[in-house]
Scaffold this active site. Structure first.
Site, PDB file in Angstrom:
ATOM      1  N   LEU A  19     -26.248  64.490   9.054  1.00 55.50           N
ATOM      2  CA  LEU A  19     -27.855  64.727   8.589  1.00 55.50           C
ATOM      3  C   LEU A  19     -28.124  66.165   8.666  1.00 55.50           C
ATOM      4  O   LEU A  19     -27.746  66.895   9.519  1.00 55.50           O
ATOM      5  CB  LEU A  19     -28.655  63.971   9.470  1.00 55.50           C
ATOM      6  CG  LEU A  19     -28.634  62.400   9.571  1.00 55.50           C
ATOM      7  CD1 LEU A  19     -29.518  61.915  10.749  1.00 55.50           C
ATOM      8  CD2 LEU A  19     -28.957  62.054   8.151  1.00 55.50           C
ATOM      9  N   ASP A  62     -22.613  61.877  12.734  1.00 57.11           N
ATOM     10  CA  ASP A  62     -23.051  62.751  13.669  1.00 57.11           C
ATOM     11  C   ASP A  62     -22.675  62.579  14.884  1.00 57.11           C
ATOM     12  O   ASP A  62     -22.978  63.307  15.916  1.00 57.11           O
ATOM     13  CB  ASP A  62     -24.773  62.891  13.758  1.00 57.11           C
ATOM     14  CG  ASP A  62     -25.218  63.487  12.274  1.00 57.11           C
ATOM     15  OD1 ASP A  62     -25.150  64.727  12.061  1.00 57.11           O
ATOM     16  OD2 ASP A  62     -25.820  62.689  11.615  1.00 57.11           O
ATOM     17  N   GLU A  67     -24.600  64.797  22.890  1.00 55.94           N
ATOM     18  CA  GLU A  67     -25.785  65.355  23.692  1.00 55.94           C
ATOM     19  C   GLU A  67     -26.997  64.476  23.307  1.00 55.94           C
ATOM     20  O   GLU A  67     -27.703  64.072  24.252  1.00 55.94           O
ATOM     21  CB  GLU A  67     -25.978  66.766  23.627  1.00 55.94           C
ATOM     22  CG  GLU A  67     -27.469  67.049  24.228  1.00 55.94           C
ATOM     23  CD  GLU A  67     -27.848  68.533  24.080  1.00 55.94           C
ATOM     24  OE1 GLU A  67     -27.984  69.254  24.875  1.00 55.94           O
ATOM     25  OE2 GLU A  67     -28.030  69.154  22.794  1.00 55.94           O
ATOM     26  N   ASP A  68     -27.199  64.071  22.083  1.00 54.68           N
ATOM     27  CA  ASP A  68     -28.454  63.371  21.657  1.00 54.68           C
ATOM     28  C   ASP A  68     -28.432  61.970  22.002  1.00 54.68           C
ATOM     29  O   ASP A  68     -29.441  61.451  21.996  1.00 54.68           O
ATOM     30  CB  ASP A  68     -28.392  63.351  20.234  1.00 54.68           C
ATOM     31  CG  ASP A  68     -28.698  64.869  19.421  1.00 54.68           C
ATOM     32  OD1 ASP A  68     -29.527  65.523  20.155  1.00 54.68           O
ATOM     33  OD2 ASP A  68     -28.047  65.284  18.597  1.00 54.68           O
ATOM     34  N   ARG A  87     -28.449  56.933  13.325  1.00 58.40           N
ATOM     35  CA  ARG A  87     -27.944  57.484  14.642  1.00 58.40           C
ATOM     36  C   ARG A  87     -27.899  56.718  15.903  1.00 58.40           C
ATOM     37  O   ARG A  87     -27.130  56.741  16.866  1.00 58.40           O
ATOM     38  CB  ARG A  87     -28.272  58.906  14.910  1.00 58.40           C
ATOM     39  CG  ARG A  87     -28.200  59.848  14.154  1.00 58.40           C
ATOM     40  CD  ARG A  87     -28.226  61.338  14.494  1.00 58.40           C
ATOM     41  NE  ARG A  87     -27.288  61.532  15.653  1.00 58.40           N
ATOM     42  CZ  ARG A  87     -27.156  62.613  16.341  1.00 58.40           C
ATOM     43  NH1 ARG A  87     -27.938  63.642  16.233  1.00 58.40           N
ATOM     44  NH2 ARG A  87     -26.274  62.844  17.381  1.00 58.40           N
ATOM     45  N   ARG A 133     -37.504  64.045  16.008  1.00 57.05           N
ATOM     46  CA  ARG A 133     -36.660  62.639  16.422  1.00 57.05           C
ATOM     47  C   ARG A 133     -37.187  62.102  17.783  1.00 57.05           C
ATOM     48  O   ARG A 133     -36.916  61.164  18.112  1.00 57.05           O
ATOM     49  CB  ARG A 133     -35.134  63.500  16.725  1.00 57.05           C
ATOM     50  CG  ARG A 133     -34.515  64.128  15.462  1.00 57.05           C
ATOM     51  CD  ARG A 133     -33.855  62.939  14.853  1.00 57.05           C
ATOM     52  NE  ARG A 133     -33.312  63.444  13.403  1.00 57.05           N
ATOM     53  CZ  ARG A 133     -32.117  63.732  13.517  1.00 57.05           C
ATOM     54  NH1 ARG A 133     -31.262  63.952  14.433  1.00 57.05           N
ATOM     55  NH2 ARG A 133     -31.568  64.123  12.279  1.00 57.05           N
ATOM     56  N   HIS A 163     -34.360  70.173  17.004  1.00 59.23           N
ATOM     57  CA  HIS A 163     -34.307  69.715  18.624  1.00 59.23           C
ATOM     58  C   HIS A 163     -35.108  71.063  19.193  1.00 59.23           C
ATOM     59  O   HIS A 163     -34.709  72.226  19.168  1.00 59.23           O
ATOM     60  CB  HIS A 163     -33.228  69.273  19.186  1.00 59.23           C
ATOM     61  CG  HIS A 163     -32.906  68.270  18.567  1.00 59.23           C
ATOM     62  ND1 HIS A 163     -31.366  68.050  17.969  1.00 59.23           N
ATOM     63  CD2 HIS A 163     -33.175  66.832  18.455  1.00 59.23           C
ATOM     64  CE1 HIS A 163     -31.410  66.701  17.651  1.00 59.23           C
ATOM     65  NE2 HIS A 163     -32.106  66.013  17.970  1.00 59.23           N
ATOM     66  N   CYS A 248     -24.885  70.727  21.938  1.00 61.00           N
ATOM     67  CA  CYS A 248     -24.668  69.299  21.061  1.00 61.00           C
ATOM     68  C   CYS A 248     -23.642  68.464  21.298  1.00 61.00           C
ATOM     69  O   CYS A 248     -23.400  67.342  21.425  1.00 61.00           O
ATOM     70  CB  CYS A 248     -24.990  69.278  19.606  1.00 61.00           C
ATOM     71  SG  CYS A 248     -26.203  70.387  18.948  1.00 61.00           S
TER      72      CYS A 248
END
Length: 258
Positions: A19, A62, A67-68, A87, A133, A163, A248
């Site tokens: 993305l 992704d 980290e996300d 995601r 997000r 972010h 990330c």
């Protein structure tokens, strides 16, 4: 009680389909990205971090941005629920990995959304970005999970970048660093140092005075070196095309119980 483990996840074959929200799409060289990822993980290991590879999620372009998927506070893992629906399947392997490491596992639940990249910890202060997000319900759930453990949660508006940690990270002494054009509210940070390059806003604390940072921020590296830090530059150019940064690509676990 301190530990030095880092969750990482190998880039998948669909990486180039990742993305892109705030920048123009560019072609991504997946082979080159894998080489860059390997060099990044080698730097972590070279500074005493044990890398823990999360099972690949090759259907998720992704998924390398591990980290996300999770936010750690002490021994507690809060499994994220991305505002980008595509995601959400990335969290399965990560939840298995943190549970295997003995973490206490909590989850962001519907209707809340939260990406780990929106969370910056500075000591016991947990800054959380309210942006594309992460929503208000996600922030409320993060508060409910971490404040009983002693965290102070500070919500920060994020509108100019993907972010919160696309805009700011923190030096070992707790000074928050960021690139002013990307910030909505720098005054929310008690000690703030502006940096000259966008990718200079991203540091991973390797231990002591060593800062892992992107090779694309040489002026910021000079600034940090002048302040007595030791920048360790890595080339993550293929990930930067997908709004990725050095933070990330790993989740550092510093407070696991033995």
């Amino acid at each position: 009680m301190s530990s030095k483990k880092a969750l990482v996840r190998r880039p998948g074959p669909r990486l180039a389909e990742g993305l892109v929200t705030h920048i123009e799409r560019e072609g991504v060289d997946v082979d080159r990205a894998v080489e860059q990822w390997e060099a990044y993980t080698e730097v972590l290991r070279g500074h005493g971090w044990e890398t823990v590879e999360v099972d690949p999620a090759d259907d998720c372009p992704d998924s390398v941005f591990v980290e996300d998927t999770v936010v750690m506070y002490r021994n507690v893992a809060l499994i994220a629920r991305s505002g980008a629906e595509s995601r959400r399947p990335e969290t399965t392997g990560v939840e298995e990995a943190v549970a295997a490491l003995g973490c206490s596992v909590n989850r962001i639940r519907e209707p809340g959304t939260l990406d780990g990249g929106d969370v910056l910890k500075v000591g016991d202060t947990v800054y959380v970005g309210r942006g594309g997000r992460t929503d208000a319900a996600g922030i409320q759930q993060l508060r409910a999970t971490f404040e009983p453990l002693g965290a102070r949660v500070v919500a920060v508006p994020v509108n100019k970048v993907l972010h919160l940690k696309s805009a700011v990270t923190a030096l070992p002494d707790g000074t928050v660093v960021g690139h002013i054009p990307n910030l909505d509210a720098p005054s929310l940070f008690p000690r703030f140092l502006p940096v000259p390059e966008e990718s200079g806003a991203h540091v991973v604390l390797l231990g002591g005075d060593r800062l892992l940072m992107a090779a694309s921020a040489p002026k910021t590296a000079e600034l940090f070196a002048d302040l007595g830090y030791a920048p360790v530059p890595v080339d993550i150019g293929e990930f930067e095309k997908l709004e990725g940064c050095v933070t990330c690509l790993s989740v550092r676990l510093r407070d696991l119980y033995a």
